[in-house]
Motif scaffolding. Sequence first.
Motif, PDB file in Angstrom:
ATOM      1  N   LEU A 115      -2.425   3.586  -3.380  1.00 43.46           N
ATOM      2  CA  LEU A 115      -2.996   2.240  -2.890  1.00 43.46           C
ATOM      3  C   LEU A 115      -3.170   1.328  -3.978  1.00 43.46           C
ATOM      4  N   ASP A 116      -3.763   1.943  -5.214  1.00 42.98           N
ATOM      5  CA  ASP A 116      -3.766   0.972  -6.420  1.00 42.98           C
ATOM      6  C   ASP A 116      -2.565   0.475  -6.862  1.00 42.98           C
ATOM      7  N   ALA A 117      -1.494   1.292  -6.718  1.00 39.97           N
ATOM      8  CA  ALA A 117      -0.241   0.958  -7.261  1.00 39.97           C
ATOM      9  C   ALA A 117       0.259  -0.140  -6.562  1.00 39.97           C
ATOM     10  N   PHE A 118       0.020  -0.190  -5.117  1.00 39.88           N
ATOM     11  CA  PHE A 118       0.491  -1.296  -4.241  1.00 39.88           C
ATOM     12  C   PHE A 118      -0.173  -2.540  -4.826  1.00 39.88           C
ATOM     13  N   ALA A 119      -1.418  -2.626  -5.409  1.00 36.50           N
ATOM     14  CA  ALA A 119      -2.095  -3.701  -5.860  1.00 36.50           C
ATOM     15  C   ALA A 119      -1.699  -4.574  -6.969  1.00 36.50           C
ATOM     16  N   PHE A 120      -0.362  -3.791  -7.401  1.00 30.41           N
ATOM     17  CA  PHE A 120      -0.005  -4.254  -8.781  1.00 30.41           C
ATOM     18  C   PHE A 120       1.500  -4.676  -8.699  1.00 30.41           C
ATOM     19  N   GLY A 121       1.832  -5.349  -7.481  1.00 31.08           N
ATOM     20  CA  GLY A 121       3.386  -5.742  -7.390  1.00 31.08           C
ATOM     21  C   GLY A 121       4.248  -4.792  -6.986  1.00 31.08           C
ATOM     22  N   ALA A 122       3.933  -4.051  -5.851  1.00 33.93           N
ATOM     23  CA  ALA A 122       5.036  -3.079  -5.511  1.00 33.93           C
ATOM     24  C   ALA A 122       6.023  -4.016  -4.734  1.00 33.93           C
ATOM     25  N   PRO A 123       7.440  -3.590  -5.052  1.00 39.46           N
ATOM     26  CA  PRO A 123       8.573  -4.173  -4.212  1.00 39.46           C
ATOM     27  C   PRO A 123       8.771  -3.383  -3.086  1.00 39.46           C
ATOM     28  N   PRO A 124       9.426  -4.270  -2.268  1.00 42.86           N
ATOM     29  CA  PRO A 124       9.874  -3.788  -0.684  1.00 42.86           C
ATOM     30  C   PRO A 124      10.781  -2.513  -1.348  1.00 42.86           C
ATOM     31  N   HIS A 125      10.816  -1.566  -0.596  1.00 41.22           N
ATOM     32  CA  HIS A 125      11.462  -0.416  -0.898  1.00 41.22           C
ATOM     33  C   HIS A 125      11.758   0.677   0.152  1.00 41.22           C
TER      34      HIS A 125
END
Lengths: 591, 591
Positions: free
Chosen positions: B519-529
């Motif tokens: 969830l933290d990672a998603f907060a920092f600009g996760a690309p569509p994948h």
Amino acid sequence: MLRTHKAGSLRAEHIGQTVTLTGWVDRRRDHGGVAFIDLRDASGIAQVVIRDEETAHPLRSEFVLKVTGEVSGRPEGNANDNLATGDIEVIATEVEVLNESAPLPFQVSTALDGQETVGEEARLKHRYLDLRRPAPARMLRLRSDAAQVARRVLNDAEFTEVETPTLTRSTPEGARDFVVPARLNPGSWYALPQSPQLFKQLLMVGGVERYYQLARSYRDEDFRADRQPEFTQLDIEMAFVDQEDVIALGEQLVSELWKLIDVQVPTPIERITFADAMRLYGSDKPDLRFGNPIVELAEYFADTTFRVFQQEYVGAVVYAGGASLPRRQFDAWQDWAKSRGAKGLAYVTFQEDGTLGGPVAKNLSDAERDGLAAITGAKPGDAVFFAAGSTTEAQALLGAARVEIAKQTGEINNKDWAFVWVVDAPMFKPTGSDPDDVDLGHSAWTAVHHAFTSPKPEHLDTFDKDPENALSYAYDIVCNGVEMGGGSIRIHRRDVQERVFEVMGIGEEEAQEKFGFLLDAFAFGAPPHGGIALGWDRTVSLLAGVDSIREVIAFPKTGNGFDPLTAAPAPITPEQRAEAGVDFVPEDEEA
Amino acid sequence: MLRTHKAGSLRAEHIGQTVTLTGWVDRRRDHGGVAFIDLRDASGIAQVVIRDEETAHPLRSEFVLKVTGEVSGRPEGNANDNLATGDIEVIATEVEVLNESAPLPFQVSTALDGQETVGEEARLKHRYLDLRRPAPARMLRLRSDAAQVARRVLNDAEFTEVETPTLTRSTPEGARDFVVPARLNPGSWYALPQSPQLFKQLLMVGGVERYYQLARSYRDEDFRADRQPEFTQLDIEMAFVDQEDVIALGEQLVSELWKLIDVQVPTPIERITFADAMRLYGSDKPDLRFGNPIVELAEYFADTTFRVFQQEYVGAVVYAGGASLPRRQFDAWQDWAKSRGAKGLAYVTFQEDGTLGGPVAKNLSDAERDGLAAITGAKPGDAVFFAAGSTTEAQALLGAARVEIAKQTGEINNKDWAFVWVVDAPMFKPTGSDPDDVDLGHSAWTAVHHAFTSPKPEHLDTFDKDPENALSYAYDIVCNGVEMGGGSIRIHRRDVQERVFEVMGIGEEEAQEKFGFLLDAFAFGAPPHGGIALGWDRTVSLLAGVDSIREVIAFPKTGNGFDPLTAAPAPITPEQRAEAGVDFVPEDEEA
């Protein structure tokens, strides 16, 4: 694909085309109401020009964008020669925010490549950000490229890639096993393999003849030094070969791998015996990027009256230019030696006027002083460090001093590559001589490589009568003082294997219990075979020019096996514990 | 090399050359004091002629030999056209026994290829002998070749191969984890990954954009069916893609892999929605090598007076030619249906004279009887099986019957290949509907694929209000009724991920505790994948044309996770147990 082009692929030839890019906001600058965005994807960076202020307003670092626009030549004088796409920019007509980004714990912009000083703990905790930075991203790609090169070499040589089990039985590599409770066999545990050693030998018995695998391996060691609980080996085994065949393959691998960084490795690679490596460099992984071998002086000091030198072994290394070191530096060397378990480090300085300085000089006879420059090769202005005592310990100390001197004097050129094969290692060493060893047997002797290493033919008859002097058919490949890998010709006869177990104090019953399947396999026509394993993390870190293997591992663990990203390991629930059968007690043992 | 040539490489062109071969005695025949030895190595077989009786005398099956001799044409009429080396033989001048062999527990001679009937337990216990036989050896080579093909496709498409950790944190794939005590963090345990799912998503967030790995994965399931505690996935993930991109890559992989067995897979591969697959074939992995879809009859029987058919769902499948089955066969079908948890399997036979037989017929109205052939497509001589009840259960029963009928009627051509993508699967299913699921959350709904699967765009706003009807952006690739792999477009937005967790009954705190890093990672600009994983053991077994994945695993385990070769798992010593910290109790909890 959400994009039509990769950002880093745009060139002057694309001018006039409408393109769609996707990527991250690497950097944003604003000039006169126009936003200039460095848009970054895995291929590189393209400058995106956003003239619409409302569109540009919310865009911050590491936002994920989809940008459509026309490729345009940069205005006269604005080209950026440092950027592959520096001739062009994309004039945005449409900007979609695919995802936003919260403010970052540390900056990842390409523009900061090499300038950031972020602590490792923070980098690993946010590894998904760290990997966006150019250097870590390069490491992953280099590791991937290296794997493809190695496989190409091996596939071309008709090797079969085989996956061996990782939920298996304790393998006797001499370190501690990680164990896994087996729910369906309560009270029983799998062990994670320390290497595929036994399975690759079984494959040879099975007629596979040429096997390889990039194999995950596990050792539950104390994580001093640069170790990881799980690591990767390029694991190789061949039937019907002798040492020359394995060494030739190893050299082919090394030379193809080093081509990745445009280095031509001269082959054949130099060889040195284990005994010479210890004698000349005080190490079984000598760094040959520089010379300065150890000088043996026991004979020279055979009649000395200096008590410190009245030992089994006396040796020395030269510190070029060391005579001019300040006294506190020599004091620091004493501390250095003590931290390695030595009493100190005797030294002599050679003054420009030919006199000798340092506390040892006055203890030497005139003859001893007069001949010292000649026998050690020291010149006026140099210093010489001495070690005396047991051969093994004194050589190790001098070997370490030799490396430390080279670092201090700047003798080591980081662009140099010195490969060497260390051959003819002893089969056995005294049990307990390495604190990380888990001794398999119950005798004074344990294996230097492992219990399956063949004796050299000339020691085949005598290795169990004279274990101290038995040499093995083993070879290690050393690069710049780092052990990259090693291997051996294996035992393929049951009787020889049993004799080795006996030397190690592993009785017939115990051998059958632990390795019965291997001994059985040897009874059914095992071919002569041998192999090698390259420590893959170490090999890639050498290629990458980094000191720590953590730099070339996608998600490494810290010193004590902890992963700052996922916070593994973690407690398990009582239900998991019960279900896994961790606490299973056989019925007849229950209280 | 101990040899100059491979045994299987010798041809007429070598006649007159002196060669040295190494290998195993595959077979020995004696004629007039001359021994004819089929010498086998990994490349094949060459006939060795030993004229010296004393030399030949001790040589028995599976002895390992080194033979030097001259290649000679076989005498007129003695050529063996079945053997690549059948034109020549090697007249031995020197024979060295490299190793002997005890009498074998079962024969491995190439001459017996396909004729042996050895039990699996014996084969696995002596796997090093089993692998010398042609078929198992071919499987290992095919598996190796398949890996190279897949990597070539992926490397050409600029994927980066990344190794992800296997000592990690529990991954939420919905099965039971294997756990590993962490000695250096007493009381804490690593989990072996059920897949690299979270790490590959983190790599996408890290900007890697295209990742793959032949990844070892672990699931502690009950080993019913053809499962292994450790297995391999070809694991793939891509950023900035939609479903079409991943499907296109999947098709490229499949078509390149099937070229290994000279099969041209027509692309694009057919697609079917999950709903249609269930409706027509009663399975989310329909076998499309044959037709015979399920016929829905609920409407047809809407006004029936037959109580059995007064249900939410009535359907049927045709058994071509089934009318002539003996009564005991229909009885066996009842048992078959009961073994699957159904009450039975209603049926009607269509006699050649147009009348209907079977116990159900008399319960139907005239109109129902008269229209039945037309609506089901049954012809005179056929039978029709019915299922009625809940839609899900009845469809599953009919789907299974459809496959079983095809097997019995020989409708399945083993040389046929039917690939299909099953798309638009539901996001959620009722908790507890699969006995192997370990439910992550605490609600009535659990994920069909996994918790990280994106809803289809049209369900993005509603999936949490109407979980039952929410469709996911998921796709499974099915071959001949076997699920080869599957994947999905993932959630890349923190808010969407949190809503999915909520549907599954994973509260904010629990989500943060278990998957906070994602969830933290998603907060920092996760690309569509999105990505895909092919079950590699299953894929290779399909390629190899074998039913069990055990045939394509070098050292497989038997039903309950036991390895008959090494006898793993095994008890550990109390010392190991203590050292691993298995029984660690924090100080403040000690009694």
